[in-house]
Design a protein around this motif. Structure first.
Motif, PDB file in Angstrom:
ATOM      1  N   GLY A   1      -7.734  36.879  13.793  1.00  0.00           N
ATOM      2  CA  GLY A   1      -6.391  37.440  13.894  1.00  0.00           C
ATOM      3  C   GLY A   1      -6.989  39.471  13.277  1.00  0.00           C
ATOM      4  O   GLY A   1      -8.537  39.857  13.415  1.00  0.00           O
ATOM      5  N   GLN A   2      -5.864  39.413  12.248  1.00  0.00           N
ATOM      6  CA  GLN A   2      -5.629  41.682  11.893  1.00  0.00           C
ATOM      7  C   GLN A   2      -6.770  41.754  11.755  1.00  0.00           C
ATOM      8  O   GLN A   2      -7.277  42.989  11.001  1.00  0.00           O
ATOM      9  N   ASN A   3      -7.453  40.596  10.452  1.00  0.00           N
ATOM     10  CA  ASN A   3      -7.895  40.612   9.515  1.00  0.00           C
ATOM     11  C   ASN A   3      -9.451  41.144  10.291  1.00  0.00           C
ATOM     12  O   ASN A   3     -10.466  41.300   9.703  1.00  0.00           O
ATOM     13  N   GLY A   4      -9.976  40.717  11.536  1.00  0.00           N
ATOM     14  CA  GLY A   4     -10.933  40.632  11.174  1.00  0.00           C
ATOM     15  C   GLY A   4     -10.967  41.722  12.832  1.00  0.00           C
ATOM     16  O   GLY A   4     -12.387  41.850  13.925  1.00  0.00           O
ATOM     17  N   LYS A   5     -10.095  42.454  13.084  1.00  0.00           N
ATOM     18  CA  LYS A   5     -10.026  43.193  14.362  1.00  0.00           C
ATOM     19  C   LYS A   5     -10.444  44.718  14.144  1.00  0.00           C
ATOM     20  O   LYS A   5      -9.870  45.003  12.630  1.00  0.00           O
ATOM     21  N   VAL A   6     -11.802  45.473  14.381  1.00  0.00           N
ATOM     22  CA  VAL A   6     -12.418  46.797  13.885  1.00  0.00           C
ATOM     23  C   VAL A   6     -11.638  47.842  15.119  1.00  0.00           C
ATOM     24  O   VAL A   6     -11.776  47.787  16.218  1.00  0.00           O
ATOM     25  N   ALA A   7     -11.166  49.104  13.856  1.00  0.00           N
ATOM     26  CA  ALA A   7     -11.432  49.780  14.361  1.00  0.00           C
ATOM     27  C   ALA A   7     -12.477  50.969  13.765  1.00  0.00           C
ATOM     28  O   ALA A   7     -13.230  51.229  12.982  1.00  0.00           O
ATOM     29  N   TYR A   8     -12.905  51.868  15.021  1.00  0.00           N
ATOM     30  CA  TYR A   8     -13.553  52.745  14.775  1.00  0.00           C
ATOM     31  C   TYR A   8     -12.892  54.570  13.939  1.00  0.00           C
ATOM     32  O   TYR A   8     -12.391  55.079  15.050  1.00  0.00           O
ATOM     33  N   LEU A   9     -13.698  55.246  12.870  1.00  0.00           N
ATOM     34  CA  LEU A   9     -13.587  56.635  12.446  1.00  0.00           C
ATOM     35  C   LEU A   9     -14.935  57.514  12.333  1.00  0.00           C
ATOM     36  O   LEU A   9     -15.656  56.499  11.755  1.00  0.00           O
TER      37      LEU A   9
ATOM     38  N   VAL B   1       0.968  -1.310   0.368  1.00  0.00           N
ATOM     39  CA  VAL B   1       0.368   0.052   0.057  1.00  0.00           C
ATOM     40  C   VAL B   1       0.665   1.365   0.167  1.00  0.00           C
ATOM     41  O   VAL B   1       0.905   1.003   0.814  1.00  0.00           O
ATOM     42  N   HIS B   2       1.018   1.956  -0.443  1.00  0.00           N
ATOM     43  CA  HIS B   2       1.839   3.467  -1.205  1.00  0.00           C
ATOM     44  C   HIS B   2       0.204   4.459  -0.478  1.00  0.00           C
ATOM     45  O   HIS B   2      -0.989   4.376  -1.145  1.00  0.00           O
ATOM     46  N   GLN B   3       1.110   5.160  -0.011  1.00  0.00           N
ATOM     47  CA  GLN B   3       0.723   6.499   0.403  1.00  0.00           C
ATOM     48  C   GLN B   3       1.724   7.651   0.794  1.00  0.00           C
ATOM     49  O   GLN B   3       2.731   7.709   0.917  1.00  0.00           O
ATOM     50  N   LEU B   4       0.805   9.212  -0.239  1.00  0.00           N
ATOM     51  CA  LEU B   4       1.561  10.056  -0.053  1.00  0.00           C
ATOM     52  C   LEU B   4       0.237  11.090   0.633  1.00  0.00           C
ATOM     53  O   LEU B   4      -0.366  11.161   0.564  1.00  0.00           O
ATOM     54  N   ALA B   5       1.068  12.534   1.899  1.00  0.00           N
ATOM     55  CA  ALA B   5       0.777  13.105   2.679  1.00  0.00           C
ATOM     56  C   ALA B   5       0.694  14.316   2.121  1.00  0.00           C
ATOM     57  O   ALA B   5       1.938  14.627   2.257  1.00  0.00           O
ATOM     58  N   ILE B   6      -0.079  15.038   2.104  1.00  0.00           N
ATOM     59  CA  ILE B   6       0.243  16.596   1.377  1.00  0.00           C
ATOM     60  C   ILE B   6      -0.920  17.551   2.363  1.00  0.00           C
ATOM     61  O   ILE B   6      -1.704  17.280   2.957  1.00  0.00           O
ATOM     62  N   HIS B   7       0.233  18.358   3.280  1.00  0.00           N
ATOM     63  CA  HIS B   7      -0.060  19.315   4.308  1.00  0.00           C
ATOM     64  C   HIS B   7      -0.611  20.606   3.535  1.00  0.00           C
ATOM     65  O   HIS B   7       0.558  21.267   3.024  1.00  0.00           O
ATOM     66  N   VAL B   8      -2.111  20.987   3.914  1.00  0.00           N
ATOM     67  CA  VAL B   8      -2.462  22.500   3.051  1.00  0.00           C
ATOM     68  C   VAL B   8      -2.407  22.978   4.499  1.00  0.00           C
ATOM     69  O   VAL B   8      -3.779  22.937   5.227  1.00  0.00           O
ATOM     70  N   GLN B   9      -1.689  24.340   4.508  1.00  0.00           N
ATOM     71  CA  GLN B   9      -2.315  25.390   5.146  1.00  0.00           C
ATOM     72  C   GLN B   9      -3.395  26.498   4.728  1.00  0.00           C
ATOM     73  O   GLN B   9      -2.641  26.637   4.043  1.00  0.00           O
ATOM     74  N   ILE B  10      -4.763  26.596   5.461  1.00  0.00           N
ATOM     75  CA  ILE B  10      -5.411  27.761   4.928  1.00  0.00           C
ATOM     76  C   ILE B  10      -4.688  29.196   5.154  1.00  0.00           C
ATOM     77  O   ILE B  10      -4.921  28.948   6.160  1.00  0.00           O
ATOM     78  N   THR B  11      -4.972  29.774   4.753  1.00  0.00           N
ATOM     79  CA  THR B  11      -3.972  31.443   5.045  1.00  0.00           C
ATOM     80  C   THR B  11      -5.624  31.646   5.263  1.00  0.00           C
ATOM     81  O   THR B  11      -6.170  31.819   3.670  1.00  0.00           O
ATOM     82  N   ASP B  12      -5.926  33.120   6.274  1.00  0.00           N
ATOM     83  CA  ASP B  12      -7.091  33.636   6.320  1.00  0.00           C
ATOM     84  C   ASP B  12      -6.977  35.141   5.383  1.00  0.00           C
ATOM     85  O   ASP B  12      -5.189  36.121   5.178  1.00  0.00           O
ATOM     86  N   GLU B  13      -7.460  35.656   4.540  1.00  0.00           N
ATOM     87  CA  GLU B  13      -7.773  37.093   4.088  1.00  0.00           C
ATOM     88  C   GLU B  13      -8.985  37.859   4.509  1.00  0.00           C
ATOM     89  O   GLU B  13      -9.813  37.156   4.805  1.00  0.00           O
TER      90      GLU B  13
END
Length: 877
Positions: A496-504, A447-459
């Motif tokens: 993270g910073q993408n969800g940090k809200v400031a008010y102006l 049995v042959h296996q290959l693991a691919i690790h994917v990290q989703i980055t927040d936009e």
């Protein structure tokens, strides 16, 4: 418990106290029951020390039946949050702040929060009365809504129709009451797939069609908001799981597989693992495998098919006559679905020394073997290239990805040795931020296996969201600088910073407003003035910290409420009006201009006359001053009074102004002749009076003023021996002798004088009879007075010829020749008599004054002259 028993309970504990209790019971036994009184006062919770609650003494005045010079007030039991002044009966808050939620548990919030205390009233240290005081504690918004569970879960079937509601058993609590308690719920980040129906039992409403196979989990915020000012809110996370229904059938990625196996493959070795996919879950996704009817029995005997797993194994019962190639038609069967067919071709080849190998080449960005993939990457984005080294074609058609991940293998070349690892759906960092892709292949031996690790980055793919389209609040003017107005609240589904809200603040916001950058607390730096600006409308933006940042704006509306901070203002502090003395009753004299910059009752002004002048009244409906009664300039030429303008505020403000009303003269008074006193008055003119001398003076007054009081004097009728020997000064009324007197001029002269003013539009006048007796003396006064009272026929002023017999014409004697001698004789005798009388009088009085005036008469127009009060007649005696 009554008053007596209450006191006795408090005093028990010693013999002395028991005695006092007995005496008090005897004393209280005589107190009438009607003296028990109850008052109710209201106070807000959390008030500072010294806030006034109520005055028992003021409210008790109407209920006390007896008088007392020295009353004292005491609590029967001390209350730590209320202070009672013993002398005045006033109640105030203490340092111990009142907490309504502590005093009244939440289960009683449906009713007013009331605390009862008993106050004893003493008169000269003797019990007088007990008062029950109810203190109603008013709620303020000092508690935010709160969810007991920070994470809530709800399951909804994917075939739920649009508009279907699903109740939730999760509620927020708010210890405040009334409008300060929870008013509504709303959802945030629901992507418009779900809505919230607010009511006694909140429920989730499906707004769009659901598909578990596209998205099986929704994450959002449920927010509870109270009705306070500013409003407070609390939130919890709501997870909605989409339940599967059997709306998908099994499917293979490809319709045909080619598998090569070595000829020396051992028994029960795997030939191929079939993997049909059903997008459903659980029993709805159960798949069974079976051979088709056209598969030969030799092939079925050589290759075993596991109906549950789809695993094809080699039985090992191969013979030299076994055909090297086998066509296997396999059916994948799902519940309620037609079978799906796949063709598997198994080729038996001779053994080889090369082993299959899987190699990966990265297309997307990677570091240390981890692929970093943006969540905004579209579907069908390749992330890696998988290359299969399989000289003997053992792995042909047996390559697949394990598990339910949003990736699939896409052939890159016809040879089948290269495959692209491609995204099958758009990714969402907020739902899942990392994946492990397991690529699996099996040959007859391994049995042959290959693991691919994917990290989703927040936009930064989510903009901040406000839970309401606009924020609106009210603040009273004259606020303290730095006063808090409201709290702006927005959320961002990013992390993270993408969800940090400031008010102006927007560019349209006045510089007197400021907002705390990260809390959204809006304050005003100065004291507001409603009279300058009563409404502020501007925008506030919520900006996240993403790159590039995303922005969302909302509208803020600030209403400035009025306070009674402006005193009524008159146009001038000194009004002057002029009215004629015949001014009609209730006629408008003029406008009293008064303004108040406040609004509502605070700006509603009533003007009233202060010093009780009954001659005038205010018409507040028109803002005019009216005459209330007739005015007479001759009684009062000027009216001075004050008016007061009072607004309707609490407390009210006022201003005063001086009003001066001058009464203008009209010609309503004819001249009044003061001298002579009557038509019967007379003066003696001696015959030696020089020509041009003043023989008499007419004195008259006119109570009008100005041109209406300017008088002229004219002789309009004459009678006497020589009527025209006397003239009159039209301006002064002085009568002078125009010619030298002769003996023939002796006798009685009667001059009818008209005293006329110059008033407009119609002059007024009076007439007076001036009687002048030319003679040396008066010998028969009675006879002269009889002549004066007889009817007189005047010679008109236009007549120039003298009357030949004026005296007899006056006496009604016929003027004919037979009576002339008699008349002459009588005249001679009279002249002699008068001459003798006059001589005797002059000898007694050395000097006679002819200018005399009425007794007690006031003559303001000729104050430089001295007058006697005697009449002309008296002056002759």
């Amino acid at each position: 418990m009554d008053l007596k028993s209450t006191f006795c309970v408090d005093f028990t504990g010693s013999v002395l106290k028991k005695c006092i209790c007995v005496l008090l019971m005897l004393f209280c036994h005589k107190i009438p029951s009607y003296l028990s009184t109850e008052f109710e006062y209201k106070v807000q919770e959390n008030e500072d020390e010294g806030v006034f609650i109520g005055n028992i003494a003021n409210d008790l005045v109407s209920t006390l039946d007896m008088e007392c010079d020295s009353l004292a007030y005491k609590f029967m039991k001390e209350v730590e949050y209320v202070m009672l002044k013993n002398e005045s009966g006033e109640m105030y808050t203490t340092k111990q702040r009142i907490d309504r939620e502590t005093l009244c548990p939440v289960e009683f919030h449906g009713s007013p929060c009331t605390q009862e205390v008993n106050v004893v009233i003493l008169c000269a240290n003797q019990y007088l009365q007990m008062v029950k005081v109810k203190i109603v504690i008013l709620d303020v918004n000092d508690n935010a809504p709160h969810f007991e569970e920070e994470l809530m879960e709800l399951s909804i079937p994917e075939d739920a129709a649009v508009g279907t509601s699903f109740g939730i058993d999760y509620f927020a609590t708010d210890n405040d009451a009334g409008i300060n308690s929870i008013q509504n719920y709303y959802l945030d980040s629901s992507q418009n797939v779900f809505g919230l129906r607010d009511g006694e039992t909140p429920s989730i409403v499906v707004l769009q069609s659901l598909d578990r196979e596209i998205k099986n989990l929704y994450k959002m915020k449920i927010i509870a908001v109270d009705g306070g000012t500013p409003p407070l809110s609390g939130s919890a996370t709501l997870l909605i799981n989409i339940q599967d229904i059997n709306d998908n059938c099994p499917a293979f990625n490809v319709s045909e597989f080619v598998v090569q196996i070595p000829e020396n493959m051992s028994s029960n070795s795997m030939v191929m693992q079939l993997h049909a996919v059903d997008a459903d879950l659980g029993p709805n996704a159960e798949i069974t495998y079976s051979y088709g009817n056209r598969v030969q029995d030799a092939s079925k005997k050589l290759f075993n098919l596991d109906s549950a797993t789809g695993l094809i194994t080699f039985s090992g019962s191969r013979s030299p006559e076994t055909h090297p190639e086998h066509k296997l038609t396999i059916l994948a069967n799902g519940p309620g679905c037609a079978p799906v067919i796949v063709q598997v071709t198994v080729i038996i080849i001779h053994s080889s020394k090369y082993k299959p190998k899987l190699e990966i080449s990265y297309i997307a960005n990677q570091a240390d073997g981890v692929i970093f993939l943006k969540e905004t990457a579209p579907a069908n984005t390749p992330i890696a290239l998988l290359e299969v080294t399989d000289p003997d074609h053992y792995l042909k058609g047996s390559l697949y990805i394990i598990g339910n991940v949003p990736f699939y293998l896409k052939p890159y070349e016809r040879s089948g040795n290269k495959h692209l690892v491609v995204t099958s759906d758009q990714l969402d960092y907020e739902l899942e931020n990392q994946y492990e892709i397991i690529v699996k292949a099996e040959d007859p031996h391994n049995v042959h296996q290959l693991a691919i690790h994917v990290q989703i980055t927040d936009e930064n793919d989510n903009s901040p969201q406000f839970h309401q389209s606009s924020f609106e609040t009210s603040v009273e003017e004259n606020n303290a600088p730095g006063a808090l107005l409201l709290k702006i609240f927005a959320t961002d589904a990013d992390s993270g910073q993408n969800g940090k809200v400031a008010y102006l603040l927007g560019s349209d916001a006045p510089n007197i407003f400021s907002i705390e950058r990260f809390t959204g607390i809006l304050t005003v730096s100065t004291t507001l003035d409603r009279e300058k600006e009563k409404l502020y409308t501007f925008t506030v933006s919520a900006i996240d910290h993403g790159t590039p940042p995303r922005r969302k704006s909302t509208t803020v509306i600030i209403h400035v409420l009025d306070q009674n901070d402006n005193t009524p203002s008159f146009l001038t502090n000194d009004y002057t009006f002029f009215i004629p003395e015949n001014f009609p009753s209730h006629g408008e004299i003029g406008v009293i201009n008064v303004t108040d910059l406040d609004a509502g009752l605070n700006g509603h002004v009533i003007v009233s006359i202060l010093n009780g002048s009954n001659n005038f009244l205010m018409d507040n409906s028109r803002g005019t001053l009216r005459c209330n009664s007739s005015v007479d300039r001759e009684k009062n030429t000027m009216h001075v009074f004050w008016v007061e303008a009072v607004d309707g505020g609490q407390p009210s403000l006022s201003a005063t102004a001086k009003i001066t009303v001058f009464v203008l003269d009209i010609n309503d008074n004819p001249p009044i002749v003061l001298l002579p006193q009557s038509n019967a008055s007379w003066l003696l003119v001696p015959p030696n009076t020089p020509q041009g001398a003043s023989v008499a003076e007419i004195y008259a007054v006119d109570y009008d003023t100005g041109i209406n009081a300017v008088m002229t004097y004219n002789i309009i009728g004459r009678n006497g021996p020589a009527p025209h020997i006397f003239g009159i000064n039209t301006a002064t009324g002085n009568i002078t002798l125009q010619e030298k007197l002769l003996h023939k001029d002796y006798g009685l002269y009667q001059l009818l004088v008209k005293v006329s003013d110059l008033g407009q539009p119609q002059p007024l006048h009076s007439t007076i009879m001036v009687n002048l007796f030319v003679n040396e003396t008066v010998s028969n006064k009675s006879y002269l007075e009889a002549l004066l009272h007889s009817q007189t026929v005047f010679t008109e002023e236009k007549q120039t010829e003298p009357n030949p017999c004026p005296l007899f014409q006056t006496l009604d004697f016929p003027c004919s020749p037979p009576v002339i001698p008699i008349a002459v004789a009588m005249i001679v005798v009279s002249v002699i008599f008068l001459t003798i009388a006059l001589y005797m009088l002059l000898s007694i009085r050395k000097k006679s004054k002819r200018k005399e005036l009425y007794k007690d008469a006031q003559i303001p127009l000729k104050i430089n002259l001295d007058y006697y009060t005697k009449d002309w007649n008296d002056a002759q005696l």
